[in-house]
Design a protein around this motif. Structure first.
Motif, mmCIF file in Angstrom:
data_model
loop_
_atom_site.group_PDB
_atom_site.id
_atom_site.type_symbol
_atom_site.label_atom_id
_atom_site.label_comp_id
_atom_site.label_asym_id
_atom_site.label_seq_id
_atom_site.Cartn_x
_atom_site.Cartn_y
_atom_site.Cartn_z
ATOM 1 N N VAL A 135 0.231 -20.412 45.486
ATOM 2 C CA VAL A 135 1.361 -21.288 45.166
ATOM 3 C C VAL A 135 0.846 -22.562 44.494
ATOM 4 C CG1 VAL A 135 3.203 -22.698 46.176
ATOM 5 C CG2 VAL A 135 2.884 -20.338 46.926
ATOM 6 N N GLN A 136 -0.243 -23.137 45.019
ATOM 7 C CA GLN A 136 -0.839 -24.315 44.383
ATOM 8 C C GLN A 136 -1.235 -24.001 42.939
ATOM 9 O OE1 GLN A 136 -1.637 -27.476 45.156
ATOM 10 N NE2 GLN A 136 -1.309 -27.631 47.349
ATOM 11 N N ASN A 137 -1.827 -22.839 42.724
ATOM 12 C CA ASN A 137 -2.222 -22.433 41.367
ATOM 13 C C ASN A 137 -1.019 -22.271 40.456
ATOM 14 O OD1 ASN A 137 -4.943 -22.474 41.963
ATOM 15 N ND2 ASN A 137 -5.079 -20.275 42.347
ATOM 16 N N SER A 138 0.065 -21.722 40.975
ATOM 17 C CA SER A 138 1.286 -21.554 40.169
ATOM 18 C C SER A 138 1.871 -22.902 39.767
ATOM 19 C CB SER A 138 2.323 -20.746 40.945
ATOM 20 O OG SER A 138 1.876 -19.440 41.159
ATOM 21 N N ILE A 139 1.851 -23.850 40.704
ATOM 22 C CA ILE A 139 2.345 -25.197 40.394
ATOM 23 C C ILE A 139 1.461 -25.842 39.329
ATOM 24 C CG2 ILE A 139 2.687 -27.514 41.337
ATOM 25 C CD1 ILE A 139 3.381 -26.110 44.035
ATOM 26 N N SER A 140 0.153 -25.745 39.507
ATOM 27 C CA SER A 140 -0.782 -26.320 38.527
ATOM 28 C C SER A 140 -0.637 -25.665 37.160
ATOM 29 C CB SER A 140 -2.219 -26.162 39.011
ATOM 30 O OG SER A 140 -2.428 -26.920 40.171
ATOM 31 N N LYS A 141 -0.414 -24.349 37.142
ATOM 32 C CA LYS A 141 -0.239 -23.636 35.877
ATOM 33 C C LYS A 141 0.997 -24.134 35.133
ATOM 34 C CE LYS A 141 0.474 -19.037 33.889
ATOM 35 N NZ LYS A 141 1.212 -19.599 32.786
ATOM 36 N N ALA A 142 2.083 -24.368 35.866
ATOM 37 C CA ALA A 142 3.312 -24.847 35.233
ATOM 38 C C ALA A 142 3.080 -26.204 34.568
ATOM 39 C CB ALA A 142 4.423 -24.940 36.267
ATOM 40 N N ILE A 143 2.431 -27.112 35.280
ATOM 41 C CA ILE A 143 2.173 -28.442 34.722
ATOM 42 C C ILE A 143 1.187 -28.358 33.563
ATOM 43 C CG2 ILE A 143 1.296 -30.752 35.239
ATOM 44 C CD1 ILE A 143 4.020 -30.106 36.535
ATOM 45 N N THR A 144 0.159 -27.528 33.692
ATOM 46 C CA THR A 144 -0.815 -27.375 32.607
ATOM 47 C C THR A 144 -0.162 -26.798 31.364
ATOM 48 O OG1 THR A 144 -2.593 -27.060 34.215
ATOM 49 C CG2 THR A 144 -3.016 -26.324 31.972
ATOM 50 N N ASP A 145 0.738 -25.843 31.530
ATOM 51 C CA ASP A 145 1.455 -25.275 30.373
ATOM 52 C C ASP A 145 2.321 -26.328 29.687
ATOM 53 O OD1 ASP A 145 0.245 -22.857 30.901
ATOM 54 O OD2 ASP A 145 2.037 -21.938 31.809
ATOM 55 N N LEU A 146 2.997 -27.152 30.472
ATOM 56 C CA LEU A 146 3.807 -28.225 29.880
ATOM 57 C C LEU A 146 2.918 -29.233 29.147
ATOM 58 C CD1 LEU A 146 6.337 -28.888 32.777
ATOM 59 C CD2 LEU A 146 6.855 -27.910 30.535
ATOM 60 N N ARG A 147 1.775 -29.539 29.726
ATOM 61 C CA ARG A 147 0.845 -30.463 29.085
ATOM 62 C C ARG A 147 0.277 -29.875 27.798
ATOM 63 N NH1 ARG A 147 -2.551 -32.612 34.409
ATOM 64 N NH2 ARG A 147 -0.956 -34.068 35.145
ATOM 65 N N GLU A 148 0.038 -28.575 27.794
ATOM 66 C CA GLU A 148 -0.489 -27.917 26.597
ATOM 67 C C GLU A 148 0.537 -27.991 25.461
ATOM 68 O OE1 GLU A 148 -3.054 -26.262 24.091
ATOM 69 O OE2 GLU A 148 -3.633 -26.574 26.187
ATOM 70 N N VAL A 149 1.800 -27.741 25.759
ATOM 71 C CA VAL A 149 2.853 -27.829 24.741
ATOM 72 C C VAL A 149 2.965 -29.258 24.216
ATOM 73 C CG1 VAL A 149 5.349 -27.636 24.384
ATOM 74 C CG2 VAL A 149 4.134 -25.836 25.613
ATOM 75 N N TYR A 150 2.920 -30.230 25.121
ATOM 76 C CA TYR A 150 2.981 -31.637 24.715
ATOM 77 C C TYR A 150 1.799 -31.980 23.806
ATOM 78 C CZ TYR A 150 3.241 -36.735 25.132
ATOM 79 O OH TYR A 150 3.321 -38.076 24.858
ATOM 80 N N SER A 151 0.625 -31.504 24.166
ATOM 81 C CA SER A 151 -0.577 -31.752 23.382
ATOM 82 C C SER A 151 -0.467 -31.155 21.984
ATOM 83 C CB SER A 151 -1.792 -31.182 24.111
ATOM 84 O OG SER A 151 -2.936 -31.254 23.321
ATOM 85 N N GLN A 152 0.017 -29.940 21.912
ATOM 86 C CA GLN A 152 0.172 -29.279 20.602
ATOM 87 C C GLN A 152 1.207 -30.009 19.748
ATOM 88 O OE1 GLN A 152 -1.541 -26.890 19.214
ATOM 89 N NE2 GLN A 152 -2.775 -26.304 20.982
ATOM 90 N N ASN A 153 2.311 -30.423 20.365
ATOM 91 C CA ASN A 153 3.379 -31.083 19.607
ATOM 92 C C ASN A 153 3.006 -32.492 19.151
ATOM 93 O OD1 ASN A 153 4.983 -28.827 19.902
ATOM 94 N ND2 ASN A 153 6.133 -29.650 21.625
ATOM 95 N N ASN A 154 2.307 -33.242 20.007
ATOM 96 C CA ASN A 154 2.032 -34.644 19.689
ATOM 97 C C ASN A 154 0.692 -34.879 19.003
ATOM 98 O OD1 ASN A 154 4.400 -34.904 21.025
ATOM 99 N ND2 ASN A 154 3.742 -36.567 22.320
ATOM 100 N N PHE A 155 -0.308 -34.051 19.306
ATOM 101 C CA PHE A 155 -1.636 -34.282 18.758
ATOM 102 C C PHE A 155 -2.126 -33.152 17.856
ATOM 103 C CE2 PHE A 155 -1.604 -36.402 22.980
ATOM 104 C CZ PHE A 155 -1.614 -37.703 22.526
ATOM 105 N N ARG A 156 -1.378 -32.066 17.819
ATOM 106 C CA ARG A 156 -1.766 -30.885 17.036
ATOM 107 C C ARG A 156 -3.142 -30.368 17.456
ATOM 108 N NH1 ARG A 156 2.999 -31.206 16.081
ATOM 109 N NH2 ARG A 156 3.920 -31.880 14.134
ATOM 110 N N LYS A 157 -3.450 -30.531 18.750
ATOM 111 C CA LYS A 157 -4.712 -30.064 19.308
ATOM 112 C C LYS A 157 -4.446 -29.407 20.654
ATOM 113 C CE LYS A 157 -6.898 -34.289 18.623
ATOM 114 N NZ LYS A 157 -7.967 -35.239 18.941
#
Length: 184
Positions: A135-157
């Motif tokens: 469950v901890q891993n699933s929560i971390s995965k959700a936040i990491t996925d959101l951070r990855e999308v934010y990173s791609q959209n704002n920094f193109r990296k």
């Protein structure tokens, strides 16, 4: 007359040196395994004694792991593979329309914005350790996925290619706020 034969004395002075050298050899060549834990930050220190703030119910996602290893999310039974998506939907909701980068459905029953989203994880003493970690891993995965999308959209990296200041900005955009409670 009897001859007493004295035993020869063995010089054991160098035995201590050899034992010491062997000890050092084994200490240097032995690998010490380290246990991997859950990487979490402790809450910040509160300089005043009045640090309890009231949080709106819609900003708290309650996940309960009971002694039967069932997962209840806001009092509804959910499978393990649904947690990541539901946490992502909850955090990215943008209920108060203050988040310019969120793409949520703006539900009144989910968080106002990512900075206010709190995930409350309750577990019983009889909850299996494996389920708790999953469950901890699933929560971390959700936040990491959101951070990855934010990173791609704002920094193109990718998230892994960001500088330390960019990573800090991403963490502020999507903080991981977990409240862990153990019940009897």
């Amino acid at each position: 007359m009897r001859h007493h034969r004295n035993s020869e004395n063995v010089n054991a002075g160098s035995m201590a040196d050899i034992a010491f050298l062997l000890l050092i050899f084994f200490l240097v060549t032995t690998t010490i395994s380290t246990d991997a834990g859950i990487n979490r930050n402790l809450p910040a220190f509160c300089p005043t004694n009045d640090c309890a703030t009231l949080t709106a119910d819609n900003n708290v996602l309650r996940i309960v792991l009971n002694n039967s290893n069932d997962i209840l999310m806001n009092n509804k039974l959910v499978p393990l593979n649904a947690i990541s998506q539901q946490v992502s939907n909850f955090v990215n909701n943008n209920g108060d329309n203050s988040c310019s980068y969120c793409s949520g459905e703006q539900l009144l029953t989910a968080s106002d914005n990512p900075q206010k989203a709190i995930i409350s994880l309750e577990h019983n003493r009889q909850t299996s350790y494996e389920l708790f970690i999953q469950v901890q891993n699933s929560i971390s995965k959700a936040i990491t996925d959101l951070r990855e999308v934010y990173s791609q959209n704002n920094f193109r990296k990718s998230l892994s290619d960001l500088s330390s200041t960019e990573i800090e900005e991403v963490r502020k955009a999507y903080p991981l706020i977990i409240s862990e409670v153990e019940t009897n």
